[in-house]
Design a protein around this motif. Structure first.
Motif, PDB file in Angstrom:
ATOM      1  N   GLY A  52     -30.736 -28.326 -52.208  1.00 46.43           N
ATOM      2  CA  GLY A  52     -31.316 -27.576 -53.324  1.00 46.43           C
ATOM      3  C   GLY A  52     -31.002 -26.098 -53.220  1.00 46.43           C
ATOM      4  O   GLY A  52     -30.820 -25.575 -52.127  1.00 46.43           O
ATOM      5  N   SER A  53     -30.899 -25.431 -54.365  1.00 48.81           N
ATOM      6  CA  SER A  53     -30.623 -23.990 -54.379  1.00 48.81           C
ATOM      7  C   SER A  53     -31.919 -23.227 -54.567  1.00 48.81           C
ATOM      8  O   SER A  53     -32.652 -23.473 -55.524  1.00 48.81           O
ATOM      9  CB  SER A  53     -29.681 -23.647 -55.527  1.00 48.81           C
ATOM     10  N   LEU A  54     -32.175 -22.318 -53.648  1.00 50.40           N
ATOM     11  CA  LEU A  54     -33.392 -21.504 -53.767  1.00 50.40           C
ATOM     12  C   LEU A  54     -32.995 -20.142 -54.308  1.00 50.40           C
ATOM     13  O   LEU A  54     -32.441 -19.313 -53.579  1.00 50.40           O
ATOM     14  CB  LEU A  54     -34.065 -21.383 -52.396  1.00 50.40           C
ATOM     15  N   HIS A  55     -33.276 -19.910 -55.573  1.00 48.41           N
ATOM     16  CA  HIS A  55     -32.834 -18.654 -56.185  1.00 48.41           C
ATOM     17  C   HIS A  55     -33.780 -17.494 -55.918  1.00 48.41           C
ATOM     18  O   HIS A  55     -33.429 -16.350 -56.110  1.00 48.41           O
ATOM     19  CB  HIS A  55     -32.642 -18.847 -57.695  1.00 48.41           C
ATOM     20  N   ALA A  56     -34.985 -17.804 -55.506  1.00 47.50           N
ATOM     21  CA  ALA A  56     -35.956 -16.730 -55.274  1.00 47.50           C
ATOM     22  C   ALA A  56     -36.216 -16.526 -53.783  1.00 47.50           C
ATOM     23  O   ALA A  56     -37.289 -16.104 -53.386  1.00 47.50           O
ATOM     24  CB  ALA A  56     -37.255 -17.031 -56.015  1.00 47.50           C
ATOM     25  N   VAL A  57     -35.201 -16.827 -52.957  1.00 50.70           N
ATOM     26  CA  VAL A  57     -35.367 -16.646 -51.520  1.00 50.70           C
ATOM     27  C   VAL A  57     -34.173 -15.901 -50.934  1.00 50.70           C
ATOM     28  O   VAL A  57     -33.151 -16.480 -50.643  1.00 50.70           O
ATOM     29  CB  VAL A  57     -35.522 -18.008 -50.793  1.00 50.70           C
ATOM     30  N   PRO A  58     -34.275 -14.591 -50.797  1.00 56.53           N
ATOM     31  CA  PRO A  58     -33.233 -13.898 -50.061  1.00 56.53           C
ATOM     32  C   PRO A  58     -33.562 -14.048 -48.572  1.00 56.53           C
ATOM     33  O   PRO A  58     -34.638 -13.650 -48.149  1.00 56.53           O
ATOM     34  CB  PRO A  58     -33.386 -12.432 -50.509  1.00 56.53           C
ATOM     35  N   ALA A  59     -32.669 -14.642 -47.795  1.00 52.68           N
ATOM     36  CA  ALA A  59     -32.985 -14.887 -46.384  1.00 52.68           C
ATOM     37  C   ALA A  59     -31.938 -14.245 -45.485  1.00 52.68           C
ATOM     38  O   ALA A  59     -30.775 -14.181 -45.837  1.00 52.68           O
ATOM     39  CB  ALA A  59     -33.030 -16.384 -46.127  1.00 52.68           C
ATOM     40  N   ALA A  60     -32.387 -13.751 -44.328  1.00 53.42           N
ATOM     41  CA  ALA A  60     -31.470 -13.112 -43.381  1.00 53.42           C
ATOM     42  C   ALA A  60     -30.867 -14.171 -42.468  1.00 53.42           C
ATOM     43  O   ALA A  60     -31.555 -14.745 -41.642  1.00 53.42           O
ATOM     44  CB  ALA A  60     -32.226 -12.069 -42.573  1.00 53.42           C
ATOM     45  N   LEU A  61     -29.582 -14.440 -42.626  1.00 51.41           N
ATOM     46  CA  LEU A  61     -28.958 -15.543 -41.905  1.00 51.41           C
ATOM     47  C   LEU A  61     -27.981 -15.111 -40.809  1.00 51.41           C
ATOM     48  O   LEU A  61     -27.835 -15.795 -39.807  1.00 51.41           O
ATOM     49  CB  LEU A  61     -28.206 -16.444 -42.906  1.00 51.41           C
ATOM     50  N   SER A  62     -27.321 -13.975 -41.004  1.00 51.25           N
ATOM     51  CA  SER A  62     -26.173 -13.670 -40.140  1.00 51.25           C
ATOM     52  C   SER A  62     -26.547 -13.504 -38.668  1.00 51.25           C
ATOM     53  O   SER A  62     -25.735 -13.760 -37.797  1.00 51.25           O
ATOM     54  CB  SER A  62     -25.451 -12.413 -40.630  1.00 51.25           C
ATOM     55  N   LYS A  63     -27.775 -13.088 -38.392  1.00 47.79           N
ATOM     56  CA  LYS A  63     -28.151 -12.860 -36.997  1.00 47.79           C
ATOM     57  C   LYS A  63     -28.670 -14.126 -36.321  1.00 47.79           C
ATOM     58  O   LYS A  63     -29.099 -14.092 -35.180  1.00 47.79           O
ATOM     59  CB  LYS A  63     -29.202 -11.754 -36.917  1.00 47.79           C
ATOM     60  N   LYS A  64     -28.658 -15.223 -37.058  1.00 49.57           N
ATOM     61  CA  LYS A  64     -29.206 -16.472 -36.510  1.00 49.57           C
ATOM     62  C   LYS A  64     -28.147 -17.338 -35.833  1.00 49.57           C
ATOM     63  O   LYS A  64     -28.443 -18.388 -35.306  1.00 49.57           O
ATOM     64  CB  LYS A  64     -29.875 -17.277 -37.635  1.00 49.57           C
ATOM     65  N   ILE A  65     -26.880 -16.913 -35.886  1.00 45.76           N
ATOM     66  CA  ILE A  65     -25.840 -17.722 -35.250  1.00 45.76           C
ATOM     67  C   ILE A  65     -25.692 -17.297 -33.798  1.00 45.76           C
ATOM     68  O   ILE A  65     -25.370 -16.148 -33.509  1.00 45.76           O
ATOM     69  CB  ILE A  65     -24.495 -17.576 -36.001  1.00 45.76           C
ATOM     70  N   PRO A  66     -25.974 -18.220 -32.870  1.00 46.54           N
ATOM     71  CA  PRO A  66     -25.939 -17.842 -31.451  1.00 46.54           C
ATOM     72  C   PRO A  66     -24.520 -17.799 -30.896  1.00 46.54           C
ATOM     73  O   PRO A  66     -23.612 -18.402 -31.465  1.00 46.54           O
ATOM     74  CB  PRO A  66     -26.738 -18.966 -30.778  1.00 46.54           C
ATOM     75  N   TYR A  67     -24.362 -17.092 -29.792  1.00 44.34           N
ATOM     76  CA  TYR A  67     -23.062 -16.981 -29.147  1.00 44.34           C
ATOM     77  C   TYR A  67     -22.776 -18.248 -28.347  1.00 44.34           C
ATOM     78  O   TYR A  67     -23.646 -18.800 -27.705  1.00 44.34           O
ATOM     79  CB  TYR A  67     -23.048 -15.760 -28.221  1.00 44.34           C
ATOM     80  N   GLY A  68     -21.534 -18.705 -28.428  1.00 45.09           N
ATOM     81  CA  GLY A  68     -21.111 -19.818 -27.565  1.00 45.09           C
ATOM     82  C   GLY A  68     -21.581 -21.193 -27.998  1.00 45.09           C
ATOM     83  O   GLY A  68     -21.553 -22.132 -27.210  1.00 45.09           O
ATOM     84  N   VAL A  69     -22.064 -21.330 -29.207  1.00 51.95           N
ATOM     85  CA  VAL A  69     -22.488 -22.640 -29.703  1.00 51.95           C
ATOM     86  C   VAL A  69     -21.653 -22.937 -30.951  1.00 51.95           C
ATOM     87  O   VAL A  69     -21.431 -22.050 -31.768  1.00 51.95           O
ATOM     88  CB  VAL A  69     -23.996 -22.635 -30.076  1.00 51.95           C
ATOM     89  N   LYS A  70     -21.205 -24.154 -31.083  1.00 51.08           N
ATOM     90  CA  LYS A  70     -20.452 -24.526 -32.283  1.00 51.08           C
ATOM     91  C   LYS A  70     -21.436 -24.741 -33.426  1.00 51.08           C
ATOM     92  O   LYS A  70     -22.297 -25.621 -33.353  1.00 51.08           O
ATOM     93  CB  LYS A  70     -19.665 -25.809 -32.035  1.00 51.08           C
ATOM     94  N   VAL A  71     -21.324 -23.915 -34.434  1.00 46.54           N
ATOM     95  CA  VAL A  71     -22.316 -23.935 -35.511  1.00 46.54           C
ATOM     96  C   VAL A  71     -21.620 -24.084 -36.866  1.00 46.54           C
ATOM     97  O   VAL A  71     -20.526 -23.559 -37.078  1.00 46.54           O
ATOM     98  CB  VAL A  71     -23.139 -22.618 -35.507  1.00 46.54           C
ATOM     99  N   ALA A  72     -22.273 -24.793 -37.769  1.00 49.36           N
ATOM    100  CA  ALA A  72     -21.866 -24.747 -39.175  1.00 49.36           C
ATOM    101  C   ALA A  72     -22.996 -24.074 -39.935  1.00 49.36           C
ATOM    102  O   ALA A  72     -24.171 -24.353 -39.686  1.00 49.36           O
ATOM    103  CB  ALA A  72     -21.622 -26.150 -39.718  1.00 49.36           C
ATOM    104  N   ALA A  73     -22.662 -23.158 -40.831  1.00 52.59           N
ATOM    105  CA  ALA A  73     -23.699 -22.421 -41.554  1.00 52.59           C
ATOM    106  C   ALA A  73     -23.372 -22.383 -43.029  1.00 52.59           C
ATOM    107  O   ALA A  73     -22.221 -22.536 -43.432  1.00 52.59           O
ATOM    108  CB  ALA A  73     -23.818 -21.000 -41.001  1.00 52.59           C
ATOM    109  N   VAL A  74     -24.414 -22.167 -43.816  1.00 49.31           N
ATOM    110  CA  VAL A  74     -24.237 -22.071 -45.259  1.00 49.31           C
ATOM    111  C   VAL A  74     -24.809 -20.730 -45.714  1.00 49.31           C
ATOM    112  O   VAL A  74     -25.737 -20.213 -45.094  1.00 49.31           O
ATOM    113  CB  VAL A  74     -24.909 -23.276 -45.974  1.00 49.31           C
ATOM    114  N   GLY A  75     -24.259 -20.179 -46.763  1.00 52.90           N
ATOM    115  CA  GLY A  75     -24.816 -18.929 -47.250  1.00 52.90           C
ATOM    116  C   GLY A  75     -24.144 -18.440 -48.509  1.00 52.90           C
ATOM    117  O   GLY A  75     -23.084 -18.926 -48.916  1.00 52.90           O
ATOM    118  N   LYS A  76     -24.789 -17.469 -49.125  1.00 55.70           N
ATOM    119  CA  LYS A  76     -24.253 -16.809 -50.314  1.00 55.70           C
ATOM    120  C   LYS A  76     -23.138 -15.845 -49.869  1.00 55.70           C
ATOM    121  O   LYS A  76     -23.013 -15.577 -48.683  1.00 55.70           O
ATOM    122  CB  LYS A  76     -25.374 -16.038 -51.004  1.00 55.70           C
TER     123      LYS A  76
END
Ligand SMILES: Cc1cc2nc3c(=O)[nH]c(=O)nc-3n(C[C@H](O)[C@H](O)[C@H](O)COP(=O)(O)OP(=O)(O)OC[C@H]3O[C@@H](n4cnc5c(N)ncnc54)[C@H](O)[C@@H]3O)c2cc1C
Ligand code: SF4
Ligand code: SF4
Ligand code: SF4
Lengths: 141, 379
Positions: free
Chosen positions: B69-93
């Motif tokens: 689902g798309s949350l249009h009324a939620v600006p969220a801080a995502l970039s600092k949530k990706i940890p070092y040394g872990v293989k991660v997939a992320a989604v974002g605007k």
């Protein structure tokens, strides 16, 4: 202030060139106004932009950053870094509404005493025309 | 499948497809990446309500699917949530993905280990004013809203009783509501710096709301999408030329709109020193704007927070001067600093006064590439 107003100018000089330039100017007895307070740094690259901003906030009417000519840096490329930083710094200072003439960057070698003196003279004249810095805190004269 | 190709795709699972913002392709692709061992964790938004969600880093595919689902009324801080040394997939605007690039540039994590799915973005709404807008402009109780959607320039809220309530976004913005200020002048609408760029622009009419347009932007994007298709999570068909054209057209219309807003918002100022002093006068030096900033990686002992003295009021300006200077080359104008400011200072627009023209002059858009800005290179 009964006498004519004199600006207070903070001048950053690199140990290897412009600081020597000030010596050369003195030895050769080139005339220059006593408006500068020189801070010697080991390289113009050491001049963190925050030093400059702080100088303005503490009441400087102008700030001069000086270093070795490009290609002559004692630390290979310190002054190249100064150049990049200075571009950012100038932008912030100007956007904040401080006149661009209050901040200057110049390359002066140790032998260029005449250049040193005329640079200080010119900067002093320019800043004098502008009057006291608008950023000067009220407690500083 | 190759880099540069475009597809129309959706989640195979009917329930996921229905709950998805536009066919559930994104969550299905992320869940497949987890299941098939492409990544160890996935970063998504966990929804609490229409106005509230929190970023979660999870290794549970169910939790990933639940974030559909798309949350249009939620600006969220995502970039600092990706940890070092872990293989991660992320989604974002786009602004999230651009922030992630800036974090990777500052060695906060390794972009090679990270798969990014970008969402096209026409803008987000500020949660609290949006609740008020729903009351004032729509005449409904914001807590009754169960679904929200943007279609054809309308902002549509569905209430618990199944009723749809639609209003033109233009009309809402003229009334002082609508998108956050930074979204109005945002200059990246399709995140082609991500591995996959997904959105509903260009989805054919018969599949609207039930499929997503996907542009495969990188080799990692190929890997993500083929993994999802091979695992039976996602179905795709090539996008038609018409679809691609429509998507381009809408993007251009949105960028033109941004340019118009930019002229309206960034009016020249006579006495700038007074303007900035007045604008920043109520700053309480809480540092929230720095904490939330997706491109600032300085951490606790940063210059901007440690150098101004709280006793000397004249040097409070120092904090902002340092920040303006530090972020000038990297601010992605996400607007989050404005969102969090307790003194209601429009920090991001003040910052953008410096950074937008500066970046433009230098001919680059922050956060679109991993390289340092060209003028930063010293031989
Ligand atoms: C705020 C917003 C505005 C958008 N505007 C446009 C637009 O103008 N044009 C267009 O073509 N497409 C737009 N999209 C993209 C579109 O709505 C769909 O997200 C996209 O097509 C993918 O659909 P899906 O069903 O595959 O996604 P889903 O499978 O539903 O997955 C969506 C994922 O997005 C994440 N997410 C939801 N809300 C946010 C948020 N606010 N911030 C960060 N992540 C979030 C969720 O955690 C979830 O993992 C927008 C999306 C968002 C979130
Ligand atoms: S700043 Fe741009 S990318 Fe970010 S939410 Fe607003 S419109 Fe979307
Ligand atoms: S300074 Fe503000 S607008 Fe710019 S990236 Fe940071 S939080 Fe976003
Ligand atoms: S969030 Fe607002 S009050 Fe807090 S430091 Fe930033 S500008 Fe000042």
């Amino acid at each position: 202030m009964s006498e004519e107003w004199e600006p207070k100018i903070i001048m950053f000089c690199c140990n290897w060139c412009s600081y020597g330039g000030s010596d050369t100017a003195g030895v050769a007895r080139f005339q220059q106004p006593p408006t500068t307070r020189i801070i010697r740094v080991m390289c113009s690259g050491r001049v963190d932009p925050t030093f400059v901003l702080d100088a303005f906030l503490e009441g400087a009417d102008g700030v001069l950053v000086t270093g070795c000519h490009i290609g002559d840096c004692h630390y290979i490329n310190g002054n190249e870094k100064t150049k990049v930083r200075y571009e950012f710094l100038k932008r912030v200072v100007e956007e904040f509404g401080i006149e661009p003439e209050r901040l200057k960057l110049e390359w002066i070698s140790a032998s260029e005493g005449d250049k040193f003196a005329s640079f200080v003279k010119q900067a002093t004249e320019d800043i004098k025309k502008l009057g006291p810095s608008p950023l000067k805190p009220e407690v500083v004269e | 499948m190759n880099v540069g190709e475009c597809y129309i795709g959706w989640a195979v699972d009917e329930d996921v497809r229905k709950r998805g913002g536009s066919g559930g392709l994104v969550v299905a692709t992320l869940a497949a990446a987890l299941e098939k061992g492409l990544v160890e964790k996935v970063l998504v938004l966990k929804k609490h309500s229409t106005y509230d969600a929190e970023p979660v880093l999870t290794s549970d595919p169910e939790e990933v699917l639940a974030s559909a689902g798309s949350l249009h009324a939620v600006p969220a801080a995502l970039s600092k949530k990706i940890p070092y040394g872990v293989k991660v997939a992320a989604v974002g605007k786009p602004c999230d993905i651009r922030g992630m690039y800036q974090m990777a540039l500052r060695q906060q994590f390794n972009l090679d280990d990270t798969y990014l799915i970008g969402l096209n973005c026409g803008g987000t709404l500020p949660p609290v004013p949006t609740r008020q807008m729903i009351r004032v402009m729509y005449g409904i109780d914001p807590d009754e809203v169960v679904h929200e959607e943007i279609a054809k320039g309308n902002l549509i809220f569905t209430t618990r009783d199944g009723q749809e309530h639609a209003k033109k976004i233009d009309e809402l913005e003229e009334a002082g509501f609508g998108r956050r200020e930074s979204c109005r002048y945002c200059i990246v609408k399709i995140p082609t710096n991500a591995d996959l760029a997904c959105g509903n622009w260009g989805v054919p009419k018969d599949k609207l709301g039930a499929a997503t347009f996907v542009e495969v932007c990188t080799e990692k994007g190929v890997q993500l999408l083929t993994t999802a298709v091979d695992a039976g999570y996602v179905q795709v068909e090539p996008a038609s030329d018409k679809s691609k054209e429509i998507r381009k057209k809408v993007e251009k219309a949105m960028l033109d709109l941004s340019a118009k807003w930019r002229e309206r918002i960034f009016v020249p100022i006579e006495n700038r020193l007074e303007f900035y002093r007045e604008a920043l006068r109520h700053c309480i030096l809480c540092n929230a704007c720095k904490e939330v900033c997706p491109v600032c990686a300085c951490g606790e002992d940063s210059k901007c927070t440690t150098m101004p003295s709280s006793l000397e009021t004249h040097n409070h300006e120092f904090y902002h001067l340092i920040r303006f200077l530090h972020i000038m080359d990297s601010c992605v104008a996400c607007g989050m600093c404005t969102d969090v400011c307790p003194a209601e200072i429009k920090v991001s627009t003040l910052q953008a006064r410096y950074s937008l023209p500066f970046q433009e002059e230098k001919g680059y858009v922050a956060g679109m590439k991993l390289e340092k800005p060209p003028f930063f290179e010293v031989e």
